[in-house]
Design a protein around this motif. Structure first.
Motif, PDB file in Angstrom:
ATOM      1  N   GLU A  18       0.818  -1.208   0.000  1.00 43.97           N
ATOM      2  CA  GLU A  18       0.000   0.000   0.000  1.00 43.97           C
ATOM      3  C   GLU A  18       0.862   1.274   0.000  1.00 43.97           C
ATOM      4  N   ASN A  19       1.883   1.324   0.843  1.00 46.13           N
ATOM      5  CA  ASN A  19       2.765   2.495   0.878  1.00 46.13           C
ATOM      6  C   ASN A  19       3.534   2.662  -0.430  1.00 46.13           C
ATOM      7  N   THR A  20       3.930   1.555  -1.009  1.00 47.46           N
ATOM      8  CA  THR A  20       4.658   1.607  -2.275  1.00 47.46           C
ATOM      9  C   THR A  20       3.765   2.124  -3.385  1.00 47.46           C
ATOM     10  N   LEU A  21       2.517   1.700  -3.407  1.00 45.10           N
ATOM     11  CA  LEU A  21       1.586   2.176  -4.429  1.00 45.10           C
ATOM     12  C   LEU A  21       1.403   3.692  -4.317  1.00 45.10           C
ATOM     13  N   LEU A  22       1.268   4.203  -3.116  1.00 50.74           N
ATOM     14  CA  LEU A  22       1.151   5.651  -2.924  1.00 50.74           C
ATOM     15  C   LEU A  22       2.402   6.373  -3.429  1.00 50.74           C
ATOM     16  N   PHE A  23       3.568   5.803  -3.138  1.00 49.53           N
ATOM     17  CA  PHE A  23       4.830   6.381  -3.604  1.00 49.53           C
ATOM     18  C   PHE A  23       4.893   6.386  -5.133  1.00 49.53           C
ATOM     19  N   GLN A  24       4.504   5.282  -5.755  1.00 54.65           N
ATOM     20  CA  GLN A  24       4.530   5.188  -7.210  1.00 54.65           C
ATOM     21  C   GLN A  24       3.591   6.216  -7.842  1.00 54.65           C
ATOM     22  N   ARG A  25       2.445   6.431  -7.231  1.00 60.67           N
ATOM     23  CA  ARG A  25       1.500   7.425  -7.760  1.00 60.67           C
ATOM     24  C   ARG A  25       2.090   8.834  -7.667  1.00 60.67           C
TER      25      ARG A  25
ATOM     26  N   THR B 118       0.496  -9.793  -6.628  1.00 64.82           N
ATOM     27  CA  THR B 118      -0.316  -8.859  -7.396  1.00 64.82           C
ATOM     28  C   THR B 118      -0.640  -9.466  -8.753  1.00 64.82           C
ATOM     29  N   ILE B 119      -1.847  -9.150  -9.225  1.00 62.05           N
ATOM     30  CA  ILE B 119      -2.283  -9.620 -10.540  1.00 62.05           C
ATOM     31  C   ILE B 119      -2.911  -8.448 -11.279  1.00 62.05           C
ATOM     32  N   GLY B 120      -2.951  -8.523 -12.596  1.00 62.67           N
ATOM     33  CA  GLY B 120      -3.569  -7.474 -13.406  1.00 62.67           C
ATOM     34  C   GLY B 120      -5.082  -7.495 -13.285  1.00 62.67           C
ATOM     35  N   ARG B 121      -5.704  -6.379 -13.634  1.00 64.80           N
ATOM     36  CA  ARG B 121      -7.151  -6.261 -13.458  1.00 64.80           C
ATOM     37  C   ARG B 121      -7.956  -7.220 -14.327  1.00 64.80           C
ATOM     38  N   ASN B 122      -7.361  -7.750 -15.391  1.00 59.37           N
ATOM     39  CA  ASN B 122      -8.076  -8.711 -16.231  1.00 59.37           C
ATOM     40  C   ASN B 122      -7.861 -10.156 -15.792  1.00 59.37           C
ATOM     41  N   SER B 123      -7.063 -10.354 -14.763  1.00 58.20           N
ATOM     42  CA  SER B 123      -6.821 -11.699 -14.239  1.00 58.20           C
ATOM     43  C   SER B 123      -8.009 -12.157 -13.405  1.00 58.20           C
ATOM     44  N   LYS B 124      -8.112 -13.445 -13.245  1.00 53.86           N
ATOM     45  CA  LYS B 124      -9.195 -14.012 -12.443  1.00 53.86           C
ATOM     46  C   LYS B 124      -8.614 -14.624 -11.177  1.00 53.86           C
ATOM     47  N   ARG B 125      -9.186 -14.222 -10.047  1.00 55.52           N
ATOM     48  CA  ARG B 125      -8.696 -14.728  -8.755  1.00 55.52           C
ATOM     49  C   ARG B 125      -8.750 -16.255  -8.676  1.00 55.52           C
ATOM     50  N   GLU B 126      -9.728 -16.857  -9.321  1.00 53.55           N
ATOM     51  CA  GLU B 126      -9.849 -18.318  -9.238  1.00 53.55           C
ATOM     52  C   GLU B 126      -8.677 -19.039  -9.903  1.00 53.55           C
ATOM     53  N   ASN B 127      -7.879 -18.317 -10.679  1.00 52.36           N
ATOM     54  CA  ASN B 127      -6.688 -18.912 -11.285  1.00 52.36           C
ATOM     55  C   ASN B 127      -5.516 -18.977 -10.300  1.00 52.36           C
ATOM     56  N   PHE B 128      -5.751 -18.489  -9.080  1.00 55.98           N
ATOM     57  CA  PHE B 128      -4.696 -18.451  -8.067  1.00 55.98           C
ATOM     58  C   PHE B 128      -5.198 -19.103  -6.777  1.00 55.98           C
ATOM     59  N   PRO B 129      -5.434 -20.392  -6.831  1.00 58.98           N
ATOM     60  CA  PRO B 129      -5.980 -21.076  -5.646  1.00 58.98           C
ATOM     61  C   PRO B 129      -5.007 -21.042  -4.460  1.00 58.98           C
ATOM     62  N   GLY B 130      -5.570 -20.837  -3.291  1.00 59.66           N
ATOM     63  CA  GLY B 130      -4.758 -20.883  -2.084  1.00 59.66           C
ATOM     64  C   GLY B 130      -4.086 -19.576  -1.702  1.00 59.66           C
ATOM     65  N   ILE B 131      -4.213 -18.551  -2.549  1.00 60.61           N
ATOM     66  CA  ILE B 131      -3.650 -17.249  -2.219  1.00 60.61           C
ATOM     67  C   ILE B 131      -4.717 -16.177  -2.443  1.00 60.61           C
ATOM     68  N   ASN B 132      -4.522 -15.019  -1.861  1.00 57.23           N
ATOM     69  CA  ASN B 132      -5.445 -13.915  -2.018  1.00 57.23           C
ATOM     70  C   ASN B 132      -4.703 -12.754  -2.686  1.00 57.23           C
ATOM     71  N   PRO B 133      -4.604 -12.773  -4.035  1.00 56.54           N
ATOM     72  CA  PRO B 133      -3.825 -11.743  -4.718  1.00 56.54           C
ATOM     73  C   PRO B 133      -4.499 -10.381  -4.681  1.00 56.54           C
ATOM     74  N   ILE B 134      -3.692  -9.338  -4.806  1.00 60.47           N
ATOM     75  CA  ILE B 134      -4.180  -7.971  -4.899  1.00 60.47           C
ATOM     76  C   ILE B 134      -4.317  -7.625  -6.373  1.00 60.47           C
ATOM     77  N   VAL B 135      -5.480  -7.166  -6.786  1.00 60.82           N
ATOM     78  CA  VAL B 135      -5.682  -6.745  -8.177  1.00 60.82           C
ATOM     79  C   VAL B 135      -5.144  -5.340  -8.329  1.00 60.82           C
ATOM     80  N   VAL B 136      -4.257  -5.143  -9.297  1.00 62.35           N
ATOM     81  CA  VAL B 136      -3.643  -3.847  -9.511  1.00 62.35           C
ATOM     82  C   VAL B 136      -4.195  -3.192 -10.757  1.00 62.35           C
ATOM     83  N   GLU B 137      -4.000  -1.899 -10.843  1.00 62.95           N
ATOM     84  CA  GLU B 137      -4.507  -1.104 -11.967  1.00 62.95           C
ATOM     85  C   GLU B 137      -3.798  -1.431 -13.250  1.00 62.95           C
TER      86      GLU B 137
END
Length: 71
Positions: free
Chosen positions: A19-26, A52-71
């Motif tokens: 989260e802090n890194t995303l704010l810095f990048q912005r 992290t995964i792209g916004r067009n990715s599907k969470r169900e393709n990453f079983p067992g983890i809770n990825p963050i969808v990025v812009e």
């Protein structure tokens, strides 16, 4: 023709929280967009357990983890 690499900078953040890194990048993006800083390369490794995964990715393709969808 000018060499675009003569006026660029590299920032190595090491291991940082997402989260802090995303704010810095912005902030860096805003400064660059306004032509206040040169082209900037940011190196960062997110804290362990962050995926992290792209916004067009599907969470169900990453079983067992809770990825963050990025812009």
């Amino acid at each position: 023709m000018t060499n675009p690499f003569t006026s660029s900078q590299l920032i190595d953040l090491g291991i940082k929280n997402y989260e802090n890194t995303l704010l810095f990048q912005r902030k860096i993006h805003s400064l660059r967009r306004d032509n206040k800083i040169p082209d900037t390369f940011i190196m960062v490794e997110h804290s362990p357990g962050i995926y992290t995964i792209g916004r067009n990715s599907k969470r169900e393709n990453f079983p067992g983890i809770n990825p963050i969808v990025v812009e």
